[in-house]
Every structure is written in C-alpha cells, then in structure tokens.
Design an enzyme around this catalytic site. Structure first.
Site, short mmCIF file in Angstrom:
data_model
loop_
_atom_site.label_atom_id
_atom_site.label_comp_id
_atom_site.label_asym_id
_atom_site.label_seq_id
_atom_site.Cartn_x
_atom_site.Cartn_y
_atom_site.Cartn_z
N LYS A 72 0.84 -1.20 0.00
CA LYS A 72 0.00 0.00 0.00
C LYS A 72 0.88 1.26 0.00
O LYS A 72 0.48 2.28 -0.54
CB LYS A 72 -0.95 -0.01 1.20
CG LYS A 72 -2.03 -1.10 1.09
CD LYS A 72 -3.06 -0.94 2.20
CE LYS A 72 -3.85 -2.20 2.47
NZ LYS A 72 -4.91 -2.49 1.52
N GLU A 125 -2.94 7.08 7.70
CA GLU A 125 -3.75 7.84 6.75
C GLU A 125 -4.83 8.59 7.52
O GLU A 125 -5.20 8.19 8.62
CB GLU A 125 -4.51 6.85 5.85
CG GLU A 125 -3.96 6.66 4.49
CD GLU A 125 -4.78 5.64 3.69
OE1 GLU A 125 -4.23 5.17 2.72
OE2 GLU A 125 -5.93 5.33 4.03
N HIS A 173 -14.85 -4.14 7.05
CA HIS A 173 -14.10 -3.76 5.84
C HIS A 173 -14.15 -4.81 4.74
O HIS A 173 -13.33 -4.79 3.82
CB HIS A 173 -12.63 -3.42 6.16
CG HIS A 173 -12.48 -2.39 7.23
ND1 HIS A 173 -13.07 -1.17 7.17
CD2 HIS A 173 -11.79 -2.42 8.40
CE1 HIS A 173 -12.77 -0.48 8.25
NE2 HIS A 173 -12.00 -1.22 9.02
N ARG A 196 -6.04 -8.29 -10.06
CA ARG A 196 -6.67 -9.59 -10.36
C ARG A 196 -8.13 -9.35 -10.72
O ARG A 196 -8.61 -8.23 -10.60
CB ARG A 196 -6.60 -10.48 -9.13
CG ARG A 196 -7.20 -9.73 -7.94
CD ARG A 196 -7.39 -10.56 -6.72
NE ARG A 196 -7.47 -9.73 -5.52
CZ ARG A 196 -8.57 -9.13 -5.08
NH1 ARG A 196 -9.70 -9.23 -5.73
NH2 ARG A 196 -8.54 -8.41 -3.97
P1 ADP Z 1 -7.92 -4.20 2.10
O1 ADP Z 1 -6.72 -4.22 1.21
O2 ADP Z 1 -7.71 -4.91 3.40
O3 ADP Z 1 -9.20 -4.59 1.40
P2 ADP Z 1 -8.50 -1.37 1.69
O4 ADP Z 1 -7.42 -0.38 1.79
O5 ADP Z 1 -8.94 -1.76 0.30
O6 ADP Z 1 -8.10 -2.67 2.53
O7 ADP Z 1 -9.77 -0.86 2.48
C1 ADP Z 1 -10.90 -1.65 2.72
C2 ADP Z 1 -12.00 -0.84 3.37
O8 ADP Z 1 -11.51 -0.25 4.60
C3 ADP Z 1 -12.49 0.34 2.57
O9 ADP Z 1 -13.48 -0.01 1.63
C4 ADP Z 1 -13.04 1.24 3.67
O10 ADP Z 1 -14.29 0.78 4.13
C5 ADP Z 1 -12.04 1.05 4.81
N1 ADP Z 1 -10.94 2.06 4.75
C6 ADP Z 1 -9.68 1.88 4.31
N2 ADP Z 1 -8.97 3.02 4.41
C7 ADP Z 1 -9.77 3.96 4.93
C8 ADP Z 1 -9.64 5.34 5.28
N3 ADP Z 1 -8.48 6.00 5.11
N4 ADP Z 1 -10.72 5.98 5.78
C9 ADP Z 1 -11.90 5.35 5.97
N5 ADP Z 1 -12.09 4.05 5.68
C10 ADP Z 1 -11.05 3.35 5.15
#
Ligand code: ADP
Length: 494
Positions: free
Chosen positions: A116, A200, A235, A291
């Site tokens: 990330k 973040e 999430h 993917r």
């Molecule tokens: P993963 O790789 O574990 O799927 P992501 O970065 O894609 O994680 O985030 C998954 C979910 O987590 C997002 O759809 C959101 O609901 C929440 N999320 C991630 N980062 C943030 C953020 N900075 N602020 C609010 N919610 C977040």
C-alpha cells in the site's frame, strides 16, 4: 489463443474461469485438494489434478504442486482467480521460470501494488489523488504522534501489506495511537510477514467506489465503468452494485480518467481494479487490485463485456477490441455474496452438508455458484458459496428482482446470508441509496428486525405450503388404490 489453461483456484471462481475457457474452445485443467474431491469445479474441468491436503498451504498455496500439475497437463497458461496465489509475485516468477503465462499483469506490478505504501507513492507521482497521509513506513511512536497530529484525528493505522480488511485500526484520539500502532504492527507481522505500517486520514462515512480496468499488452488501457461496494462488514464487501447510485457522466469521466491514468502510469496489463474512497465530492485512491474481483459480474451485466474472456485474450497477446467509447452502462446490477454464515449470530461460519438446493432463475438473474444438492461445504476455505446477481433497467427494478430471486433461492442444511440480503433489500435507507461504509453498523437494529421478520414469514410460508399440498380426499383415495395395486402387482413372487 491458448489450447489449455490451468485454473489455480477452487469454487465458484474456478467454474467462472472454466466457462470462459469453454466459450473460447480452450481446454481447462482443475487442481483440487483432498477436501475438494467432490467439488463441482473439479468435475467441470476437462482434466483435474490432485495437489494435496485440505489446508491451503498444502494445496492451493503449494506452488511446486501446482507447477507440477501445469507441466504434466501441458497447460500453457495459469489463471489464478482471486485470493490464494492471485497477488503473489513469487507465483508469477515461478510461472515464468517454467515457461507458463500467468493470466494477470507483470510480476513487478503485482509486487508494487501489493504494497500500500509503494502504490501510494506511485499514484502520488502519477498525479492521482491519494488519501491524505504518509507514504512511508512509521515505526517510532514519537514520529507516529507527530504525523497523526499533522493529519488530524481520526486517523487509520494500516498495514502496508494488508488485505481482506485485516491490519487496519482507526484511532480517534492521541492516547489510543500507541496501542493501535503496536497492535497493527503485530497483526501485520503475523498475517502478512511484514510489519510495516503507515498512517492515513480516516475518512468518516465514505463511499467505496471502484473502477474496472482492462489493459492490453500493447499499451491500450480503458475503464469498464464503476462499482459501488459500500455495504461492508469489518471492511469486507457484502453487497456490490454497478453503477454507483451517485455516478454522473461527469464524475465517471473524472474518476475513470484517474483510474486509467493510475493503471497506465505503472504499465498495467490485463484486468484490474482501482479502488477509491469518495466523500463530499472528493475521491481518493485507496489501492489497486491486480486480479479479477469477486464482484466482476455486475460490471459484465451492465456493460456486456465478458471480463474473464478479455483476460484470456489479453494474456494470449491479443489487442483490446473495446475502445473507451464502446463501453456503455445499461441499467443497474446488484450482487449479493451468499456465504455459509449465520447472520443472526454475528455471521459465524456455518460449513456443512447442503441437504436441499434450488437456485433462482428468470430474466436478469445470474447465479455463480460452486455448490450443489448433497455437497458438503468444507471448513478450510472462505465461506462464500455463491454469488447472486440481479440486473434491472433501473436500480428499483434491480432491487425488486433481487428480492424475488432471494425468495426463490433455497439452500437447506446450512445457514446462509440470504436473510441478511433480503433484509437489506427491504431497507428504505438502502432503497434511497444513502450508502456509506458503516451502513451495516448504523442500521444494524433495522437490519436485524427485518431479518427476523423475513425468517418468520418464510417459516409461515413453508407451513402454509405443507397444509395446502395435502391431497384432496378423492385424490388421496385414488392414490391409495393405485399404490395398493402397484404394491400387489410388483411384489416379488415367493
Ligand atoms: P484491504 O486491502 O484490506 O481490502 P482497503 O485499503 O482496500 O483494505 O480498504 C478496505 C476498506 O476499509 C475500505 O473499503 C473502507 O471501508 C475502509 N478504509 C480503508 N482506508 C480507509 C480510510 N483512510 N478511511 C476510511 N475508511 C477506510
């Protein structure tokens, strides 16, 4: 085009890929574990190879065994599906060493997007907006405090190597930061073998909106419209729809161009997804998944693009036949993930034998499933057993069609998330499309109440059917006479 493709996955996605192979006259090869001997996907394939014990480490993550199966079968390419080895750069390298084409982007791109932190850096460089925060690992508590203070609370501490919603902790106040830092580092280390974390801004109540990308190996990149995946639990996505209810042609142009820029800037090829968080008119890059996604069917339903066939064609070196202006969104599609989980007891996994099964049908309904009647769902893998997709000319029509399809879907013997989805389709807030990533938590009471109502109504319906299916007196008399005659006439002679 390839002659033979090995599918390094299981369940519904293995069948989905094999279906695309069949339409392209490509032979498919399944690999299966001890627990999947009786699975549908292993029977669907043209050939199937046993690759080891039931735990993922023994089979679906066992690169040498999968390589052996590929070489023995004479497959030229491997489709990794999603999960398991789909985003494992080492798998790509092994494929290359053995002269096999991995259906996906280059190994270096998978590696970069798997981090990330690196992906944030690359997106910043390409001019794609990212969530405000750090683009480097944070180790030291003092440094963490300084960064979080500068970003402004609430913040989210995230594992750089995280995935599947694991390795994230929201921090609302400064005195929670140290504990969040330590616990995320420890989860990240044990779950992903990399304890690097970063910080973040925590965006409150955002929408999760993502763009499907297709890019060929000649350098053409397009987006295949958007999906909204705000209905989540811990999430993890539960319901997805396309298009996002808030999408306008202008916003699609803006976000779609950012997604294409993101993919093109890293030399992306094959199918991928650029995920964004959207809040108050602003959108921020979240991550790129290298993917095919679980939720790809909704994009297929509204655009008519067969994404898996496109993956195979791109990997075989063909140029994209679609230009951006050919991608037109028609109507609305919703996907419900059907998991073997009990939604009434906090979604506890509920594997076991399916003692009754009937899938829904009719106009605009698609079921991507890996199960059948009398199939036993093994406890070793994730609990998603099928995906139900409904398409309609409009969002309300898609919702009503989904309600109808869910009411037709019979899965007996194991508890499933069907009542949860029925409850969601009844929610006025869902119908009004006031979506955000905490929707399920916010309306938990309403969802639970609807769910209990749906379950009670279903029970009452079954009881009603039992009584109305009783034969009339006359029919019962005739059938008794026929049965007695048959019993008499076919009785074995002594
Ligand atoms: P993963 O790789 O574990 O799927 P992501 O970065 O894609 O994680 O985030 C998954 C979910 O987590 C997002 O759809 C959101 O609901 C929440 N999320 C991630 N980062 C943030 C953020 N900075 N602020 C609010 N919610 C977040």
């Amino acid at each position: 085009m390839f002659n033979k493709v090995l599918v390094a996955n299981r369940g519904e996605i293995a069948i989905r890929v094999m279906r695309a192979c069949k339409e392209l006259d490509v032979k498919s090869v399944a690999v299966y574990s001890e627990a999947d001997k009786n699975s549908l996907f292993a029977k669907y394939a043209d050939e199937a190879y046993y690759i080891g014990g039931p735990s993922p480490a023994e089979s679906y993550l066992n690169i040498p065994h999968i390589m052996d199966a590929a070489l023995e079968s004479g497959a030229e390419a491997i489709h990794p599906g999603y999960g398991f080895l789909a985003e494992n750069p080492q798998f790509g390298e092994e494929c290359e060493k053995n002269g096999l084409k991995l259906i996906g982007p280059k190994g270096s791109v998978i590696r970069d997007m798997g981090s990330k932190i690196i992906s944030r850096k690359l997106m910043e460089k390409a001019g794609v907006p990212v969530v405000p925060g750090t683009s480097r690992g944070v180790n030291d508590p003092d440094e963490a405090q300084e960064i979080a203070g500068a970003i402004g609370y609430p913040v989210i501490v995230k594992a750089s190597a995280g995935g599947g919603g694991i390795g994230m902790r929201t921090v609302y106040e400064e005195d929670e930061l140290l504990r969040a830092l330590e616990s995320t580092q420890s989860v990240a280390g044990s779950a992903f073998g990399d304890s690097t974390v970063f910080i973040e801004k925590y965006i409150e109540e955002p929408r999760h909106i993502e763009f499907q990308i297709l890019a060929d190996e000649q350098g053409q990149t397009i987006h295949v419209a958007d999906r909204e995946c705000s209905i989540q639990r811990r999430h993890q996505k539960l319901i997805e729809e396309s298009p996002s209810p808030i999408m306008t042609p202008e916003l699609r142009d803006q976000m779609g161009s950012a997604a294409v820029k993101a993919a093109a800037s890293i030399g992306y090829s094959n199918a991928g997804t650029v995920e964004f968080l959207y809040s108050e008119g602003e959108f921020y890059f979240l991550e790129m998944n290298t993917r095919i996604q679980v939720e790809h069917p909704i994009t297929e339903m509204v655009t008519g693009v067969d994404l898996v066939k496109e993956q195979l064609k791109i990997a075989a070196g063909q140029e994209l036949n679609w230009r951006q202006e050919d991608i037109v969104v028609r109507g609305h599609a919703i996907e419900c993930r059907i998991n073997a989980e009990d939604p009434l007891t906090d979604f506890a996994p509920n594997p076991g034998k399916i003692t009754g099964y009937r899938s829904p049908g009719g106009l605009g309904v698609r079921v991507d499933s890996g199960v059948y009647m009398n199939y036993t769902i093994p406890p070793y893998y994730d609990s998603m057993i099928s995906k139900l997709i409904a398409w309609g000319n409009s969002r309300p029509e898609a919702i009503n069609r989904m309600r109808r399809a869910l009411s037709e879907y019979v899965i007996l013997g194991v508890k499933t998330t069907i009542p949860f989805h029925q409850s969601m389709m009844l929610s006025p807030h869902f119908q009004e499309a006031k979506l955000h990533t905490h929707f399920v938590d916010e309306y938990k009471k309403e969802i639970m109440a609807n769910m209990e109502k749906v379950i009670a109504e279903d029970r009452a319906r079954v009881e009603r059917l039992k009584s109305t299916f009783r034969p009339s007196k006359k029919v019962a008399a005739v059938s008794a006479a026929v049965n007695s005659y048959l019993a008499h006439s076919v009785a074995p002679k002594k």
